[in-house]
Design a protein around this motif. Structure first.
Motif, PDB file in Angstrom:
ATOM      1  N   LYS A  69      13.103   0.800   9.409  1.00  0.00           N
ATOM      2  CA  LYS A  69      11.714   0.345   9.318  1.00  0.00           C
ATOM      3  C   LYS A  69      11.141   0.546   7.919  1.00  0.00           C
ATOM      4  O   LYS A  69      10.215  -0.144   7.511  1.00  0.00           O
ATOM      5  N   SER A  70      11.701   1.507   7.184  1.00  0.00           N
ATOM      6  CA  SER A  70      11.165   1.765   5.842  1.00  0.00           C
ATOM      7  C   SER A  70      11.395   0.579   4.910  1.00  0.00           C
ATOM      8  O   SER A  70      10.711   0.455   3.892  1.00  0.00           O
ATOM      9  N   GLU A  71      12.302  -0.322   5.242  1.00  0.00           N
ATOM     10  CA  GLU A  71      12.558  -1.490   4.395  1.00  0.00           C
ATOM     11  C   GLU A  71      11.346  -2.422   4.338  1.00  0.00           C
ATOM     12  O   GLU A  71      10.928  -2.850   3.261  1.00  0.00           O
ATOM     13  N   VAL A  72      10.761  -2.742   5.475  1.00  0.00           N
ATOM     14  CA  VAL A  72       9.574  -3.607   5.474  1.00  0.00           C
ATOM     15  C   VAL A  72       8.396  -2.883   4.832  1.00  0.00           C
ATOM     16  O   VAL A  72       7.617  -3.483   4.084  1.00  0.00           O
ATOM     17  N   LEU A  73       8.283  -1.598   5.064  1.00  0.00           N
ATOM     18  CA  LEU A  73       7.217  -0.802   4.461  1.00  0.00           C
ATOM     19  C   LEU A  73       7.339  -0.808   2.936  1.00  0.00           C
ATOM     20  O   LEU A  73       6.363  -1.021   2.224  1.00  0.00           O
ATOM     21  N   LYS A  74       8.549  -0.601   2.434  1.00  0.00           N
ATOM     22  CA  LYS A  74       8.805  -0.612   0.985  1.00  0.00           C
ATOM     23  C   LYS A  74       8.422  -1.960   0.377  1.00  0.00           C
ATOM     24  O   LYS A  74       7.764  -2.017  -0.667  1.00  0.00           O
ATOM     25  N   ASP A  75       8.818  -3.038   1.022  1.00  0.00           N
ATOM     26  CA  ASP A  75       8.536  -4.363   0.464  1.00  0.00           C
ATOM     27  C   ASP A  75       7.040  -4.665   0.445  1.00  0.00           C
ATOM     28  O   ASP A  75       6.515  -5.196  -0.549  1.00  0.00           O
ATOM     29  N   ILE A  76       6.331  -4.322   1.503  1.00  0.00           N
ATOM     30  CA  ILE A  76       4.889  -4.563   1.531  1.00  0.00           C
ATOM     31  C   ILE A  76       4.191  -3.698   0.485  1.00  0.00           C
ATOM     32  O   ILE A  76       3.328  -4.179  -0.261  1.00  0.00           O
ATOM     33  N   LEU A  77       4.568  -2.422   0.397  1.00  0.00           N
ATOM     34  CA  LEU A  77       3.993  -1.547  -0.639  1.00  0.00           C
ATOM     35  C   LEU A  77       4.289  -2.079  -2.037  1.00  0.00           C
ATOM     36  O   LEU A  77       3.415  -2.080  -2.913  1.00  0.00           O
ATOM     37  N   GLY A  78       5.519  -2.515  -2.274  1.00  0.00           N
ATOM     38  CA  GLY A  78       5.906  -3.029  -3.589  1.00  0.00           C
ATOM     39  C   GLY A  78       5.047  -4.199  -4.017  1.00  0.00           C
ATOM     40  O   GLY A  78       4.555  -4.250  -5.153  1.00  0.00           O
ATOM     41  N   PHE A  79       4.842  -5.148  -3.116  1.00  0.00           N
ATOM     42  CA  PHE A  79       3.998  -6.299  -3.445  1.00  0.00           C
ATOM     43  C   PHE A  79       2.537  -5.883  -3.620  1.00  0.00           C
ATOM     44  O   PHE A  79       1.849  -6.364  -4.520  1.00  0.00           O
ATOM     45  N   SER A 114       2.863  10.572   3.818  1.00  0.00           N
ATOM     46  CA  SER A 114       3.960  11.494   4.117  1.00  0.00           C
ATOM     47  C   SER A 114       5.274  10.734   4.007  1.00  0.00           C
ATOM     48  O   SER A 114       5.298   9.498   4.034  1.00  0.00           O
ATOM     49  N   ASP A 115       6.369  11.459   3.869  1.00  0.00           N
ATOM     50  CA  ASP A 115       7.687  10.825   3.791  1.00  0.00           C
ATOM     51  C   ASP A 115       7.916   9.980   5.041  1.00  0.00           C
ATOM     52  O   ASP A 115       7.487  10.348   6.142  1.00  0.00           O
ATOM     53  N   PHE A 116       8.610   8.861   4.860  1.00  0.00           N
ATOM     54  CA  PHE A 116       8.985   8.027   6.004  1.00  0.00           C
ATOM     55  C   PHE A 116      10.302   7.332   5.693  1.00  0.00           C
ATOM     56  O   PHE A 116      10.413   6.609   4.700  1.00  0.00           O
ATOM     57  N   GLY A 117      11.291   7.537   6.550  1.00  0.00           N
ATOM     58  CA  GLY A 117      12.594   6.913   6.338  1.00  0.00           C
ATOM     59  C   GLY A 117      13.135   7.257   4.972  1.00  0.00           C
ATOM     60  O   GLY A 117      13.252   8.418   4.612  1.00  0.00           O
ATOM     61  N   ARG A 118      13.423   6.232   4.167  1.00  0.00           N
ATOM     62  CA  ARG A 118      13.968   6.427   2.817  1.00  0.00           C
ATOM     63  C   ARG A 118      12.876   6.580   1.758  1.00  0.00           C
ATOM     64  O   ARG A 118      13.180   6.725   0.574  1.00  0.00           O
ATOM     65  N   LEU A 119      11.627   6.520   2.161  1.00  0.00           N
ATOM     66  CA  LEU A 119      10.516   6.514   1.217  1.00  0.00           C
ATOM     67  C   LEU A 119       9.844   7.881   1.148  1.00  0.00           C
ATOM     68  O   LEU A 119       9.766   8.597   2.141  1.00  0.00           O
ATOM     69  N   LYS A 120       9.330   8.202  -0.023  1.00  0.00           N
ATOM     70  CA  LYS A 120       8.712   9.510  -0.276  1.00  0.00           C
ATOM     71  C   LYS A 120       7.197   9.386  -0.382  1.00  0.00           C
ATOM     72  O   LYS A 120       6.679   8.405  -0.927  1.00  0.00           O
ATOM     73  N   LYS A 121       6.500  10.421   0.085  1.00  0.00           N
ATOM     74  CA  LYS A 121       5.041  10.427  -0.019  1.00  0.00           C
ATOM     75  C   LYS A 121       4.625  10.487  -1.489  1.00  0.00           C
ATOM     76  O   LYS A 121       5.363  10.998  -2.339  1.00  0.00           O
ATOM     77  N   GLU A 171       4.685   8.473  -3.786  1.00  0.00           N
ATOM     78  CA  GLU A 171       5.384   7.594  -4.732  1.00  0.00           C
ATOM     79  C   GLU A 171       4.715   6.223  -4.674  1.00  0.00           C
ATOM     80  O   GLU A 171       4.392   5.732  -3.593  1.00  0.00           O
ATOM     81  N   VAL A 172       4.519   5.603  -5.822  1.00  0.00           N
ATOM     82  CA  VAL A 172       3.903   4.282  -5.885  1.00  0.00           C
ATOM     83  C   VAL A 172       5.028   3.271  -6.123  1.00  0.00           C
ATOM     84  O   VAL A 172       5.539   3.138  -7.232  1.00  0.00           O
ATOM     85  N   TYR A 173       5.407   2.592  -5.046  1.00  0.00           N
ATOM     86  CA  TYR A 173       6.489   1.613  -5.132  1.00  0.00           C
ATOM     87  C   TYR A 173       5.936   0.300  -5.659  1.00  0.00           C
ATOM     88  O   TYR A 173       4.874  -0.156  -5.240  1.00  0.00           O
ATOM     89  N   VAL A 174       6.670  -0.292  -6.607  1.00  0.00           N
ATOM     90  CA  VAL A 174       6.219  -1.496  -7.299  1.00  0.00           C
ATOM     91  C   VAL A 174       7.342  -2.515  -7.320  1.00  0.00           C
ATOM     92  O   VAL A 174       8.493  -2.173  -7.594  1.00  0.00           O
TER      93      VAL A 174
END
Length: 180
Positions: free
Chosen positions: A35-45, A126-133, A135-138
Motif C-alpha cells: 500500500k505504501s506504493e500508492v501513498l508514495k506516488d501521491i505524496l511525490g506528486f 508516522s512510518d508506514f510500509g517502506r516510507l518514513k515519517k 520525509e518529504v517525498y518528491v
C-alpha cells in the motif's frame, strides 16, 4: 475526465505531472509495504513543484517516444475514492487534495488519480510500509525515489520548513545588563 483530454495524455511522456501504471495498485487486502506504493506516488506528486494538476493513469502502459498502450484494468480492481482518501489523509500532516475516478475508454476500465496544486510540504505523521515519517517525498522527472526525499533546501523552497520545536533550544543573553 473527458475522453479527448485522456487521449491527449496518452501521447505525453511521464513527467512531474503524469505517470502511467499498467496495473492497479495493490490496496484491498494488501500489505502495508504494498500500500505504501500508492501513498508514495501521491505524496511525490503533491510535493513536486509544477504548474498544473498531476495525473496517474492506471491501466496504461508507458511506451517511450510513442502513444501509451491502453491495457485497462478489471472492473473489480477499481478503487473507491473515499477509501483511498481516508487511507492517505489519515497518515499525512495535512490533507492532500486529490481524487480517484473510474473511467471508461475504448470499452476498457481505467483508474485516474488527479492530484491538485496545493500547499506543501506534505509528509507522513508516522512510518508506514517502506516510507518514513517526516520525509518529504518528491517526484523528480518520471519517478519518486523513496531513498531520495527532499533535502532541507528543497523543503525551504516549498514555502514552509519542517522544524520540530522541541529540538530547538534558544538562549538569550542579556547584553545590556551591567555585570557588577
Amino acid at each position: 475526465m473527458d475522453t479527448l483530454f485522456f487521449e491527449k495524455l496518452l501521447f505525453e511522456e511521464e513527467s512531474t505531472t503524469l505517470d502511467f501504471k499498467r496495473g492497479q495498485y495493490p490496496f484491498v487486502n494488501a500489505t502495508d509495504a504494498d500500500k505504501s506504493e500508492v501513498l508514495k506516488d501521491i505524496l511525490g506528486f503533491a510535493n513536486t513543484w509544477r504548474r498544473s494538476e498531476a495525473f496517474i493513469l492506471i491501466g496504461v502502459e508507458d511506451v517511450r517516444e510513442a502513444k501509451a498502450n491502453v491495457v485497462g484494468i478489471d472492473d473489480k480492481d477499481q478503487l473507491h475514492d473515499h477509501s483511498l482518501q481516508q487511507f492517505v489523509n489519515a497518515r499525512t500532516n495535512i490533507p492532500i487534495r486529490f481524487s480517484y475516478e473510474a473511467f471508461v475508454f475504448e470499452g476498457k476500465q481505467f483508474g485516474i488519480i488527479r492530484i491538485e496544486l496545493q500547499p506543501r510540504p506534505i509528509f507522513l505523521k508516522s512510518d508506514f510500509g517502506r516510507l518514513k515519517k517526516n520525509e518529504v517525498y518528491v517526484r523528480r522527472g518520471s519517478s519518486t525515489d523513496p531513498t531520495k526525499p527532499a533535502d532541507p533546501a528543497e523543503i525551504a523552497q516549498m514555502g514552509l520548513s519542517i522544524v520540530s520545536l522541541a529540538s530547538i533550544k534558544v538562549e538569550f543573553a542579556d547584553i545590556d545588563r551591567e555585570v557588577p
